[in-house]
Scaffold this motif. Structure first.
Motif, PDB file in Angstrom:
ATOM      1  N   UNK A   1      23.147  12.710  10.175  1.00 24.46           N
ATOM      2  CA  UNK A   1      21.745  12.360  10.089  1.00 24.46           C
ATOM      3  C   UNK A   1      21.052  12.735  11.388  1.00 24.46           C
ATOM      4  N   UNK A   2      19.810  13.147  11.224  1.00 18.89           N
ATOM      5  CA  UNK A   2      19.024  13.507  12.398  1.00 18.89           C
ATOM      6  C   UNK A   2      17.580  13.087  12.160  1.00 18.89           C
ATOM      7  N   UNK A   3      16.962  12.446  13.149  1.00 18.96           N
ATOM      8  CA  UNK A   3      15.543  12.101  13.097  1.00 18.96           C
ATOM      9  C   UNK A   3      14.816  13.051  14.025  1.00 18.96           C
ATOM     10  N   UNK A   4      13.810  13.755  13.471  1.00 18.87           N
ATOM     11  CA  UNK A   4      13.061  14.721  14.266  1.00 18.87           C
ATOM     12  C   UNK A   4      11.577  14.420  14.168  1.00 18.87           C
ATOM     13  N   UNK A   5      10.853  14.745  15.236  1.00 18.35           N
ATOM     14  CA  UNK A   5       9.401  14.621  15.215  1.00 18.35           C
ATOM     15  C   UNK A   5       8.822  15.925  14.698  1.00 18.35           C
ATOM     16  N   UNK A   6       7.944  15.804  13.684  1.00 17.41           N
ATOM     17  CA  UNK A   6       7.339  17.008  13.126  1.00 17.41           C
ATOM     18  C   UNK A   6       6.136  16.609  12.287  1.00 17.41           C
ATOM     19  N   UNK A   7       5.281  17.558  12.000  1.00 16.04           N
ATOM     20  CA  UNK A   7       4.258  17.372  10.971  1.00 16.04           C
ATOM     21  C   UNK A   7       4.396  18.532  10.006  1.00 16.04           C
ATOM     22  N   UNK A   8       4.601  18.161   8.747  1.00 13.75           N
ATOM     23  CA  UNK A   8       4.747  19.148   7.691  1.00 13.75           C
ATOM     24  C   UNK A   8       4.078  18.544   6.460  1.00 13.75           C
ATOM     25  N   UNK A   9       3.067  19.207   5.924  1.00 16.08           N
ATOM     26  CA  UNK A   9       2.307  18.655   4.804  1.00 16.08           C
ATOM     27  C   UNK A   9       3.188  18.394   3.589  1.00 16.08           C
ATOM     28  N   UNK A  10       4.085  19.309   3.289  1.00 18.19           N
ATOM     29  CA  UNK A  10       4.963  19.151   2.132  1.00 18.19           C
ATOM     30  C   UNK A  10       5.840  17.899   2.277  1.00 18.19           C
ATOM     31  N   UNK A  11       6.421  17.708   3.457  1.00 19.39           N
ATOM     32  CA  UNK A  11       7.252  16.525   3.684  1.00 19.39           C
ATOM     33  C   UNK A  11       6.408  15.249   3.656  1.00 19.39           C
ATOM     34  N   UNK A  12       5.234  15.305   4.227  1.00 15.88           N
ATOM     35  CA  UNK A  12       4.341  14.153   4.218  1.00 15.88           C
ATOM     36  C   UNK A  12       3.967  13.774   2.786  1.00 15.88           C
ATOM     37  N   UNK A  13       3.651  14.763   1.969  1.00 17.76           N
ATOM     38  CA  UNK A  13       3.317  14.521   0.559  1.00 17.76           C
ATOM     39  C   UNK A  13       4.507  13.904  -0.181  1.00 17.76           C
ATOM     40  N   UNK A  14       5.721  14.347   0.146  1.00 13.28           N
ATOM     41  CA  UNK A  14       6.926  13.805  -0.485  1.00 13.28           C
ATOM     42  C   UNK A  14       7.098  12.322  -0.132  1.00 13.28           C
ATOM     43  N   UNK A  15       6.926  11.969   1.143  1.00 13.31           N
ATOM     44  CA  UNK A  15       7.047  10.582   1.579  1.00 13.31           C
ATOM     45  C   UNK A  15       6.003   9.726   0.864  1.00 13.31           C
ATOM     46  N   UNK A  16       4.773  10.213   0.800  1.00 14.42           N
ATOM     47  CA  UNK A  16       3.700   9.490   0.105  1.00 14.42           C
ATOM     48  C   UNK A  16       4.066   9.271  -1.361  1.00 14.42           C
ATOM     49  N   UNK A  17       4.569  10.320  -2.010  1.00 12.70           N
ATOM     50  CA  UNK A  17       4.965  10.238  -3.430  1.00 12.70           C
ATOM     51  C   UNK A  17       6.032   9.167  -3.627  1.00 12.70           C
ATOM     52  N   UNK A  18       7.024   9.127  -2.740  1.00 11.10           N
ATOM     53  CA  UNK A  18       8.116   8.165  -2.871  1.00 11.10           C
ATOM     54  C   UNK A  18       7.621   6.722  -2.673  1.00 11.10           C
ATOM     55  N   UNK A  19       6.703   6.507  -1.735  1.00 11.75           N
ATOM     56  CA  UNK A  19       6.138   5.171  -1.541  1.00 11.75           C
ATOM     57  C   UNK A  19       5.348   4.754  -2.778  1.00 11.75           C
ATOM     58  N   UNK A  20       4.565   5.681  -3.332  1.00  6.79           N
ATOM     59  CA  UNK A  20       3.792   5.378  -4.543  1.00  6.79           C
ATOM     60  C   UNK A  20       4.733   5.060  -5.710  1.00  6.79           C
ATOM     61  N   UNK A  21       5.793   5.813  -5.858  1.00  4.09           N
ATOM     62  CA  UNK A  21       6.767   5.532  -6.926  1.00  4.09           C
ATOM     63  C   UNK A  21       7.339   4.121  -6.772  1.00  4.09           C
ATOM     64  N   UNK A  22       7.696   3.752  -5.561  1.00  6.81           N
ATOM     65  CA  UNK A  22       8.213   2.404  -5.308  1.00  6.81           C
ATOM     66  C   UNK A  22       7.165   1.353  -5.672  1.00  6.81           C
ATOM     67  N   UNK A  23       5.942   1.547  -5.203  1.00  8.41           N
ATOM     68  CA  UNK A  23       4.868   0.595  -5.488  1.00  8.41           C
ATOM     69  C   UNK A  23       4.669   0.422  -6.988  1.00  8.41           C
ATOM     70  N   UNK A  24       4.673   1.514  -7.714  1.00  8.79           N
ATOM     71  CA  UNK A  24       4.431   1.453  -9.161  1.00  8.79           C
ATOM     72  C   UNK A  24       5.558   0.708  -9.884  1.00  8.79           C
ATOM     73  N   UNK A  25       6.783   0.822  -9.395  1.00 11.30           N
ATOM     74  CA  UNK A  25       7.899   0.073  -9.991  1.00 11.30           C
ATOM     75  C   UNK A  25       7.734  -1.433  -9.765  1.00 11.30           C
ATOM     76  N   UNK A  26       7.073  -1.820  -8.689  1.00 13.52           N
ATOM     77  CA  UNK A  26       6.923  -3.236  -8.336  1.00 13.52           C
ATOM     78  C   UNK A  26       5.739  -3.910  -9.017  1.00 13.52           C
ATOM     79  N   UNK A  27       4.845  -3.128  -9.606  1.00 11.89           N
ATOM     80  CA  UNK A  27       3.631  -3.690 -10.194  1.00 11.89           C
ATOM     81  C   UNK A  27       3.762  -3.845 -11.702  1.00 11.89           C
ATOM     82  N   UNK A  28       3.113  -4.867 -12.226  1.00 14.39           N
ATOM     83  CA  UNK A  28       3.074  -5.053 -13.678  1.00 14.39           C
ATOM     84  C   UNK A  28       2.152  -3.996 -14.286  1.00 14.39           C
ATOM     85  N   UNK A  29       2.326  -3.747 -15.557  1.00 14.86           N
ATOM     86  CA  UNK A  29       1.509  -2.740 -16.248  1.00 14.86           C
ATOM     87  C   UNK A  29       0.028  -3.095 -16.205  1.00 14.86           C
ATOM     88  N   UNK A  30      -0.297  -4.395 -16.237  1.00 12.79           N
ATOM     89  CA  UNK A  30      -1.705  -4.791 -16.247  1.00 12.79           C
ATOM     90  C   UNK A  30      -2.407  -4.473 -14.924  1.00 12.79           C
TER      91      UNK A  30
END
Length: 138
Positions: A1-30
């Motif tokens: 494993x390696x932690x690196x400092x970087x800015x990459x739009x594609x990677x940033x979009x992926x992280x955002x997508x994964x957080x949204x997926x998690x949030x949606x699993x935690x919320x009720x349909x209503x």
């Protein structure tokens, strides 16, 4: 494993997508609702943009992103009209509340006059000022 400092739009979009997926699993349909960007703009007789408000609707609430009125038109009621329009839209769209943040050098008193209440303050941010988090229950 390696932690690196970087800015990459594609990677940033992926992280955002994964957080949204998690949030949606935690919320009720209503609670789930699609994200919608909305705005109202003010144009003068020359069709120049002289004011506006932008917001995002999701999870049955509205987040006001930006409200701006040209300096020469401030204190003419345009900001209040924009808030009224966006609030009416929030009600029409079934929002339960509107949230926003503003700085002490911007418009906290204006928003208080529009019925918003302070729910949090970050003091001395930016240095010498405060950041206010506000809500209005509908």
């Amino acid at each position: 494993m390696e932690i690196i400092q970087q800015w990459n739009q594609q990677d940033s979009d992926y992280i955002r997508k994964k957080v949204i997926e998690h949030n949606m699993r935690c919320l009720s349909e209503e609670v789930k609702s699609p994200l919608e960007n909305v705005s109202f703009m003010i144009r003068n007789e020359e069709n120049e943009l002289v004011g506006g408000v932008t917001a995002t609707i999701f999870w049955h609430h509205m987040h006001i992103d930006f409200l701006w009125v040209s300096e020469g038109l401030r204190h003419g009621g345009y900001g209040s009209q924009l808030i009224k329009k966006i609030e009416d839209l929030a009600i029409e769209k079934g929002c339960r509340l509107i949230v926003l943040d503003t700085f002490s050098f911007q418009a906290p008193d204006f928003y208080k006059k529009q019925g918003f209440k302070v729910i949090g303050v970050v003091e001395d941010h930016p240095k010498g000022h405060h950041q206010y988090f506000m809500e209005k229950r509908l």
